[in-house]
Write an enzyme that holds these catalytic residues in place. Structure first.
Site, mmCIF file in Angstrom:
data_model
loop_
_atom_site.group_PDB
_atom_site.id
_atom_site.type_symbol
_atom_site.label_atom_id
_atom_site.label_comp_id
_atom_site.label_asym_id
_atom_site.label_seq_id
_atom_site.Cartn_x
_atom_site.Cartn_y
_atom_site.Cartn_z
ATOM 1 N N SER A 1 68.098 4.841 36.260
ATOM 2 C CA SER A 1 67.785 3.437 35.978
ATOM 3 C C SER A 1 69.009 2.583 36.276
ATOM 4 O O SER A 1 70.136 3.105 36.381
ATOM 5 C CB SER A 1 67.396 3.294 34.498
ATOM 6 O OG SER A 1 67.322 1.942 34.088
ATOM 7 N N TYR B 1 66.982 3.719 25.308
ATOM 8 C CA TYR B 1 66.672 3.864 26.730
ATOM 9 C C TYR B 1 67.974 3.921 27.542
ATOM 10 O O TYR B 1 68.125 4.777 28.428
ATOM 11 C CB TYR B 1 65.815 2.685 27.185
ATOM 12 C CG TYR B 1 65.327 2.789 28.612
ATOM 13 C CD1 TYR B 1 64.190 3.524 28.927
ATOM 14 C CD2 TYR B 1 65.997 2.141 29.651
ATOM 15 C CE1 TYR B 1 63.734 3.619 30.236
ATOM 16 C CE2 TYR B 1 65.555 2.231 30.953
ATOM 17 C CZ TYR B 1 64.420 2.972 31.240
ATOM 18 O OH TYR B 1 63.975 3.067 32.551
#
Length: 253
Positions: free
Chosen positions: A145, A158
């Site tokens: 990410s 996250y």
């Protein structure tokens, strides 16, 4: 040179491959020649995907379960082996995100994100690597990410998990490169998916993001497919432990 990207005869397992980014990557791998083993959380889009993949002349099989549970993650690779007799490519795509301010976030939410986004990748990759060592080759592609590089906001679990994904990618590559197994990751930029819908619906946040992307647009799931085929194919045999940002230039802004 196109033969270097040909995946004919390969078996690719894609977790969360029935939706969003995972679905786009799985279909892309099938178009490049791979047969698919798709591990899902539920039955969303399963019949539609089966029809599409078989229409390409490829084989596809499914299994379902909650990969945040260690026993399911540990058994998932065996299910692929039972279905196809081998695993050549593992795409660790399944993941989740919980948004809340740091001071209001629950410990349960933290743990659920870490279990699925990070721990499951460790278990799946370890089990797949054992099979790949015996086969003499293999490819593992993790989905990282932008928050593998940055801190983000309102998503500490996250962010921690995706930093961890980058770390696992490098650690596995260090141990398995001499066994002809390549472990790399794709770090998508801001992609139009269900996960990013809340951000895109926030006009202020959406404009902030767009103003920083040199490409001037949100990414599409199709923008990630070429990178996945490259990392799954023999074209990337000397690429290992790399985090490939596909972000429209976000990180260099």
């Amino acid at each position: 040179m196109l033969h270097m990207f040909d995946l004919t005869g390969k078996v690719a397992m894609v977790t969360g491959g029935n939706m969003g980014i995972g679905n786009a990557l799985a279909i892309g791998l099938a178009k490049a020649g791979a047969d698919l083993f798709i591990y899902t959380y539920d039955q969303t889009n399963v019949e539609e995907m089966k029809k599409e993949v078989e229409g390409l002349g490829r084989k596809i099989a499914f299994a379902s379960g909650d990969l945040s549970k260690e026993e399911n993650a540990m058994a998932a690779i065996d299910e692929c082996i039972k279905a196809f007799g081998k695993i050549d490519i593992l795409v660790n795509n399944a993941g989740t995100i919980k948004r809340s301010p740091l001071l209001e976030g629950s410990n349960a939410d933290w743990q659920s994100v870490i279990d699925l986004n990070l721990s499951s990748i460790y278990y799946l990759s370890k089990c797949a690597a054992k099979e790949m060592v015996n086969q003499g080759e293999g490819k593992i592609i993790n989905i990282a990410s932008m928050l593998s590089f940055q801190g983000g906001k309102f998503v500490p679990s996250y962010t921690a998990s995706k930093h961890g994904v980058a770390g696992l990618t490098k650690a596995f590559a260090n141990e398995l490169a001499d066994k002809n197994i390549q472990i790399n990751a794709i770090a998508p930029g801001y992609i139009e998916t269900a996960n990013t819908a809340p951000i895109r619906a926030d006009e202020k946040r959406n404009n902030e993001i767009l103003s920083r992307i040199p490409a001037g647009r949100w990414g599409q799931t199709s923008d990630l497919v070429g990178g996945a085929i490259f990392l799954a194919s023999s074209a990337s045999n000397y690429v290992n432990g790399h985090i490939l940002a596909i972000d429209g230039g976000w990180l260099v802004r």
